[in-house]
Design a protein around this motif. Sequence first.
Motif, PDB file in Angstrom:
ATOM      1  N   GLN A 258     -57.479-153.581 -64.029  1.00  0.00           N
ATOM      2  CA  GLN A 258     -57.414-153.829 -62.725  1.00  0.00           C
ATOM      3  C   GLN A 258     -57.698-152.818 -61.690  1.00  0.00           C
ATOM      4  O   GLN A 258     -57.297-151.648 -62.114  1.00  0.00           O
ATOM      5  CB  GLN A 258     -55.700-154.323 -62.644  1.00  0.00           C
ATOM      6  N   SER A 260     -58.285-150.694 -58.239  1.00  0.00           N
ATOM      7  CA  SER A 260     -57.196-150.072 -57.162  1.00  0.00           C
ATOM      8  C   SER A 260     -57.329-151.416 -56.159  1.00  0.00           C
ATOM      9  O   SER A 260     -58.317-151.827 -55.707  1.00  0.00           O
ATOM     10  CB  SER A 260     -57.599-148.939 -56.552  1.00  0.00           C
ATOM     11  N   HIS A 268     -49.020-154.907 -59.840  1.00  0.00           N
ATOM     12  CA  HIS A 268     -48.938-154.503 -61.274  1.00  0.00           C
ATOM     13  C   HIS A 268     -48.878-155.935 -61.919  1.00  0.00           C
ATOM     14  O   HIS A 268     -48.535-157.128 -61.623  1.00  0.00           O
ATOM     15  CB  HIS A 268     -47.569-153.799 -61.421  1.00  0.00           C
ATOM     16  N   SER A 270     -49.599-157.549 -66.626  1.00  0.00           N
ATOM     17  CA  SER A 270     -49.767-157.191 -68.061  1.00  0.00           C
ATOM     18  C   SER A 270     -50.039-158.486 -68.746  1.00  0.00           C
ATOM     19  O   SER A 270     -49.651-159.591 -68.303  1.00  0.00           O
ATOM     20  CB  SER A 270     -48.543-156.466 -68.560  1.00  0.00           C
ATOM     21  N   THR A 285     -57.750-157.276 -60.311  1.00  0.00           N
ATOM     22  CA  THR A 285     -57.395-156.842 -58.926  1.00  0.00           C
ATOM     23  C   THR A 285     -58.851-156.355 -58.512  1.00  0.00           C
ATOM     24  O   THR A 285     -59.338-155.556 -59.115  1.00  0.00           O
ATOM     25  CB  THR A 285     -56.426-155.865 -58.866  1.00  0.00           C
ATOM     26  N   ARG A 449     -43.843-154.265 -59.988  1.00  0.00           N
ATOM     27  CA  ARG A 449     -43.646-153.651 -61.464  1.00  0.00           C
ATOM     28  C   ARG A 449     -41.960-154.422 -61.944  1.00  0.00           C
ATOM     29  O   ARG A 449     -41.904-154.828 -63.019  1.00  0.00           O
ATOM     30  CB  ARG A 449     -43.598-152.097 -61.628  1.00  0.00           C
ATOM     31  N   ASP A 453     -41.515-157.036 -64.951  1.00  0.00           N
ATOM     32  CA  ASP A 453     -40.850-156.598 -66.141  1.00  0.00           C
ATOM     33  C   ASP A 453     -39.476-157.613 -66.275  1.00  0.00           C
ATOM     34  O   ASP A 453     -39.053-157.974 -67.524  1.00  0.00           O
ATOM     35  CB  ASP A 453     -40.065-155.067 -65.945  1.00  0.00           C
ATOM     36  N   ASP A 485     -43.669-150.802 -55.543  1.00  0.00           N
ATOM     37  CA  ASP A 485     -44.466-149.876 -56.576  1.00  0.00           C
ATOM     38  C   ASP A 485     -45.512-149.221 -55.602  1.00  0.00           C
ATOM     39  O   ASP A 485     -45.879-149.675 -54.583  1.00  0.00           O
ATOM     40  CB  ASP A 485     -45.144-150.552 -57.429  1.00  0.00           C
ATOM     41  N   ASN A 487     -49.501-148.223 -55.539  1.00  0.00           N
ATOM     42  CA  ASN A 487     -50.607-149.046 -56.053  1.00  0.00           C
ATOM     43  C   ASN A 487     -50.724-148.689 -57.700  1.00  0.00           C
ATOM     44  O   ASN A 487     -51.023-147.408 -57.882  1.00  0.00           O
ATOM     45  CB  ASN A 487     -52.136-148.682 -55.185  1.00  0.00           C
ATOM     46  N   ALA A 488     -51.023-149.815 -58.383  1.00  0.00           N
ATOM     47  CA  ALA A 488     -51.198-149.567 -59.696  1.00  0.00           C
ATOM     48  C   ALA A 488     -52.861-149.935 -60.048  1.00  0.00           C
ATOM     49  O   ALA A 488     -53.251-150.834 -59.453  1.00  0.00           O
ATOM     50  CB  ALA A 488     -50.505-150.748 -60.401  1.00  0.00           C
ATOM     51  N   GLY A 491     -53.151-152.304 -65.160  1.00  0.00           N
ATOM     52  CA  GLY A 491     -52.187-152.952 -65.773  1.00  0.00           C
ATOM     53  C   GLY A 491     -52.103-152.789 -67.467  1.00  0.00           C
ATOM     54  O   GLY A 491     -53.019-152.480 -67.820  1.00  0.00           O
ATOM     55  N   SER A 492     -50.888-152.627 -67.935  1.00  0.00           N
ATOM     56  CA  SER A 492     -50.638-152.304 -69.282  1.00  0.00           C
ATOM     57  C   SER A 492     -50.485-153.573 -70.040  1.00  0.00           C
ATOM     58  O   SER A 492     -49.704-154.536 -69.560  1.00  0.00           O
ATOM     59  CB  SER A 492     -49.675-151.473 -69.452  1.00  0.00           C
TER      60      SER A 492
END
Length: 494
Positions: A258, A260, A268, A270, A285, A449, A453, A485, A487-488, A491-492
């Motif tokens: 992803q 920025s 976020h 996953s 993203t 996020r 989750d 959040d 900015n991610a 992603g994990s």
Amino acid sequence: MTKRRSVFRSAGAALVAAVIVAVALTVLDVALAFRVYTGSAMTGGHADSASRNVGALFSTIHTVDEETEHASTRRPVQAPYAIRVRALAEDIDADARPLGLEAQSSALSAALTDWLARPDTGLHPLLAAADVLAAALDAHKAKDREDAVTAQKALLSLQMVCVTALLFILGGLAFAVWRRIVMPLADLESHLGRTASGTAPDTRIAHRPTPWLGGVLGQAERTLLILKRSQHQADKDREALRTDAAASDGLRRILNAQHSPGPGVAVHGSIHTAEGVIAGDFLGTLALPDGTTVLLQGDVAGHGTDAGLLAVQIKSAVLAVLRLDPDPRTAAAAAWTVIEPEDERFTTLVIAVLDPGTGRLAWLNAGHEIALLRRADGTVEELGPTGPVIGPFITDPDGMWDVQSCPLDPGDLVVLATDGLTEARNGTGAMLGREAVTDAVARDGTGPREVVDLLYRVAEDHGTDWDRDDTTVLAAMTEECGGHDTNARDGSAS
């Protein structure tokens, strides 16, 4: 094959002959022992019985003689004594005849008859005949004892011969088993051990296949050859796995990457794979030069490596087109070009363009499962389909997908998820469902996020079988609303 069968027949015949000889010797030994025992018991029994009866006859005669000694005149033997001595004489004769002492028994019977008829003649003739018979019985018993000793010696010798023969047979069989079975098997065990450890030389088994183990050792040599080839292939496979592991990790990174987001947006997401590290789902993203942020998510039919490879191609094509032309319809057409006409796979695709500057949200939904917009007040709207899924059944992509838009206010949250979430099944087969996902998004007012989750926790509480399908969740929120959040960038993958 004919030679092997003849050898097996010869070996079997030798074994059967050895067993027959051993059994014959044993039977002969038992028969001789039985014969010696029964013969000795029979003759010894007659001799002992005759001796006892002769003694009883002597005792009876002396009793009669003592009773008549004090009488003034000799009188005939009383009837009870006469009956007893005659019965004893008959018993003595019955025991003496099997012993070959008919003459001595007849002489005793004649002397007894004379004495009974004329007791006054005296006891001398009768006692003399009884002594002769008693001496003959003693001689016969002595001879029986000597014969028994001789028979026992012969029986012992025969038993020694039987034991020696059996030991010889067993020794021969043991030697044959050792030579033809144990030694080849020991060599086979050693060769197998060296092969298993990778130190076996490129030579065949030292002991040549014997007729007794020809088939076994032949199969063992073929198995050893297969094992060596398998070890060689395993070494190549291990090297390939080390190479493939790096490739698989690279594919995973592409599917999860992803970039920025643009200004004013927090993102976020996953992926939870059902098999290995490569999923058929993808997300992304992209920040465009005009300040907008593009959210990208797709779900290729199936899961595993094949689906993952197609997902990588589709994602790469869509991102490349979006960098050149921000129109989601052009990107969807690019995804269609990646799928071969003969391929049976298809993919869903959703492209959402967030523009916080103008306050607009545009989206293209090609049959994607979950595309939701949660307003700042908690109201949830569906970003419905704008065209069919992308697959080889589409012949012309022009005009196949539309782009719709709606206002985008500060604090609005976009949630994208694949059908692995709504179709998550528990142990009873019940699906989580779209309604449960919508309710979870509506009641949570935090940032991307926390929402991602939360949705995974809802699926976990449902008892989801994670091995059934890939599951992907992506969320984005405008930054003006608190509790979101930062900015991610990446992603994990779960």
